[in-house]
Design an enzyme around this catalytic site. Structure first.
Site, PDB file in Angstrom:
ATOM      1  N   ASP A   1       0.815  -1.217   0.000  1.00  0.00           N
ATOM      2  CA  ASP A   1       0.000   0.000   0.000  1.00  0.00           C
ATOM      3  C   ASP A   1       0.849   1.268   0.000  1.00  0.00           C
ATOM      4  O   ASP A   1       0.419   2.317   0.473  1.00  0.00           O
ATOM      5  CB  ASP A   1      -0.954   0.021   1.216  1.00  0.00           C
ATOM      6  CG  ASP A   1      -1.754  -1.265   1.335  1.00  0.00           C
ATOM      7  OD1 ASP A   1      -2.281  -1.713   0.306  1.00  0.00           O
ATOM      8  OD2 ASP A   1      -1.837  -1.808   2.449  1.00  0.00           O
TER       9      ASP A   1
ATOM     10  N   LYS B   1       2.728   1.858  -5.059  1.00  0.00           N
ATOM     11  CA  LYS B   1       3.579   1.348  -6.144  1.00  0.00           C
ATOM     12  C   LYS B   1       2.921   1.523  -7.509  1.00  0.00           C
ATOM     13  O   LYS B   1       3.601   1.762  -8.503  1.00  0.00           O
ATOM     14  CB  LYS B   1       3.893  -0.135  -5.923  1.00  0.00           C
ATOM     15  CG  LYS B   1       4.773  -0.411  -4.720  1.00  0.00           C
ATOM     16  CD  LYS B   1       5.086  -1.884  -4.603  1.00  0.00           C
ATOM     17  CE  LYS B   1       3.838  -2.738  -4.419  1.00  0.00           C
ATOM     18  NZ  LYS B   1       3.059  -2.391  -3.218  1.00  0.00           N
TER      19      LYS B   1
ATOM     20  N   GLY C   1      -3.875  -4.686  -4.752  1.00  0.00           N
ATOM     21  CA  GLY C   1      -4.593  -3.706  -5.560  1.00  0.00           C
ATOM     22  C   GLY C   1      -3.709  -2.511  -5.861  1.00  0.00           C
ATOM     23  O   GLY C   1      -3.188  -1.881  -4.950  1.00  0.00           O
ATOM     24  N   HIS C   2      -3.493  -2.237  -7.150  1.00  0.00           N
ATOM     25  CA  HIS C   2      -2.698  -1.087  -7.560  1.00  0.00           C
ATOM     26  C   HIS C   2      -3.638  -0.032  -8.131  1.00  0.00           C
ATOM     27  O   HIS C   2      -4.309  -0.260  -9.130  1.00  0.00           O
ATOM     28  CB  HIS C   2      -1.657  -1.491  -8.605  1.00  0.00           C
ATOM     29  CG  HIS C   2      -0.580  -2.367  -8.055  1.00  0.00           C
ATOM     30  ND1 HIS C   2       0.416  -2.931  -8.826  1.00  0.00           N
ATOM     31  CD2 HIS C   2      -0.330  -2.783  -6.785  1.00  0.00           C
ATOM     32  CE1 HIS C   2       1.214  -3.653  -8.054  1.00  0.00           C
ATOM     33  NE2 HIS C   2       0.781  -3.579  -6.828  1.00  0.00           N
TER      34      HIS C   2
ATOM     35  N   GLN D   1       2.557  -6.164  -3.088  1.00  0.00           N
ATOM     36  CA  GLN D   1       2.785  -6.026  -1.653  1.00  0.00           C
ATOM     37  C   GLN D   1       4.127  -5.332  -1.362  1.00  0.00           C
ATOM     38  O   GLN D   1       4.620  -4.587  -2.196  1.00  0.00           O
ATOM     39  CB  GLN D   1       2.710  -7.389  -0.948  1.00  0.00           C
ATOM     40  CG  GLN D   1       1.324  -8.000  -0.900  1.00  0.00           C
ATOM     41  CD  GLN D   1       1.069  -8.982  -2.027  1.00  0.00           C
ATOM     42  OE1 GLN D   1       1.956  -9.625  -2.546  1.00  0.00           O
ATOM     43  NE2 GLN D   1      -0.187  -9.112  -2.409  1.00  0.00           N
TER      44      GLN D   1
END
Length: 419
Positions: free
Chosen positions: A12, A15, A39-40, A207
């Site tokens: 988080d 990235k 989730g990006h 991650q």
């Protein structure tokens, strides 16, 4: 040039948007670990998009995107993302390639995932899928090309799950395969060819290092290796192919799920930061715990990944805080003289990333600085940052011993200060 971009905290860190920054000049972006548990978040024309499996570089029409063998793929999520991208005018054809060796997340994986909730996983079936991979009973993307092979493997795996029906799952995944098959290929061969031709390549980790199954706060970790070195295994390239590793570090710390967070803020500050930074899980929507920047653990991440350059994200989230803190070292509670910092190794430092009792065995020691109480979102030059904000950045540089190449002060690529 081949660059790995990796998170230095508990994920988080932002990235997705950092990869987006680099991807505009890249020929290839390749994802090497994790699955739909990551989730990006990126922004396209004012629209907020969250990709869980497709690499963030997909928004650039010139960029090839690879989903490597180290990724575990939920085909339902992947197909939804492909359709979402197409609905936003993003062309996928001949730009997205999926490794034939990647493993598939199956319905029974989600049934098994963190049943008691002790680990606080996303329950997307990621861990059980990796379990089956290493137990050599996993179903791979290549099996979609051979329906009878797929069906036989599925039949064997379903013996432990009488509530799940073979024919129903088979028909469902057959429909998935018809959609996915055009994207399947030997991505290792493709990627090596492009690297040998001198293409600009970004290797994207999911991650962060502190969730690495080997180097993170075990057992409260993910089931793969976000570490930069895992890019070689997760994509099928040699280690000498990598030219540079860039770390992504949030200006504070956050964590979703369970496990230690020793620098957690008081509720007053945490609530401000959570709302300012919209600290809710991109996959689950769960509120994240928020803490002060931990230079000790970031320093450890830099060493493990051999990171020399970092991008600081979400500096603007701290704009409303009268004071800001950085954890510069830890005191071992039984011996105040036994400490560890981001630059110094001591006998107990290994415990920071190997025991679940992190927060009870060690006490963070903080460097406290004045906040800047001034908006930074419109700032585009380091010199124009508030003096207190520059002091904060300088202190981070001093404590983690890495070069800061960019500072993000908002959610879009325009909100970036390049150094």
């Amino acid at each position: 040039m081949v660059r790995v971009i990796v998170g230095t905290q508990w994920g988080d860190e932002g990235k997705g948007r950092v990869i987006e920054l680099f991807a505009k000049d890249a020929d290839v972006v390749a994802r090497y670990n994790g699955g739909a548990n990551a989730g990006h978040t990126i922004y396209v024309g004012g629209d907020r998009l969250v990709f869980h499996i497709i690499p963030s570089g997909i928004i650039y029409p010139h960029t090839i995107c690879i989903i490597g063998n180290g990724v575990v793929i939920d085909p339902e999520v992947l197909i939804k993302e492909i359709k979402t991208a197409k609905s936003k005018g993003i062309n996928i054809e001949h730009r997205l390639f999926i490794s034939d060796k990647a493993h598939l997340v199956m319905p029974y994986h989600k049934l098994r995932d963190d049943k008691d909730g002790l680990l606080g996983t996303t329950r997307m079936g990621i861990g059980p899928c990796y379990e089956d991979k290493y137990a050599r009973r996993g179903i791979r993307v290549a099996d979609l090309l051979y329906p009878e092979v797929f069906k036989e493997k599925l039949k064997n795996n379903l013996k432990e799950y009488p509530s799940l029906k073979l024919d129903k799952i088979y028909v469902q995944y057959k429909s998935f395969s018809d959609f996915i098959i055009p994207f399947i290929t030997d991505t290792s061969t493709l990627l090596n060819q492009w690297i040998d031709k001198g293409k600009e390549v970004i290797l994207e980790g999911a991650q962060g290092l502190l969730l690495d199954v080997d180097h993170g706060t075990y057992p409260f970790v993910t089931s793969s290796n976000p570490q930069a070195g895992a890019a070689c295994c997760g994509l099928g390239i040699g280690p000498t192919k990598i030219d540079e590793v860039i770390g992504v570090t949030k200006a504070y710390t956050s964590r979703v799920g369970n496990g230690p967070l020793p620098t957690r803020m008081t509720k007053e500050f945490e609530n401000i930061v959570r709302e300012m930074g919209q600290e809710y899980g991109a996959t689950t929507g769960r509120p994240r715990r928020c803490g002060w920047l931990d230079a000790v653990l970031v320093g450890k991440a830099l060493k493990v990944n051999d990171i020399k350059k970092i991008v600081i994200t979400k500096l603007d989230v701290l704009d409303k805080l009268p004071k800001v803190k950085i954890c510069k070292q830890y005191e071992y509670k039984e011996d105040k003289h036994r400490v560890a910092t981001g630059l110094q190794t001591c006998r107990r430092q290994a415990d920071f990333l190997s025991v679940a009792e992190l927060s009870s065995n060690f006490a963070p020691v903080y460097e406290e600085l004045d906040g800047w109480l001034s908006p930074t979102g419109s700032v585009r030059s380091y010199n124009k940052l508030p003096t207190a904000a520059k002091k904060y950045i300088d202190k981070i540089t001093e404590l983690i011993d890495a070069k800061i190449t960019a500072i993000c002060v908002g959610p879009t690529k325009e909100n970036t200060i390049f150094l």
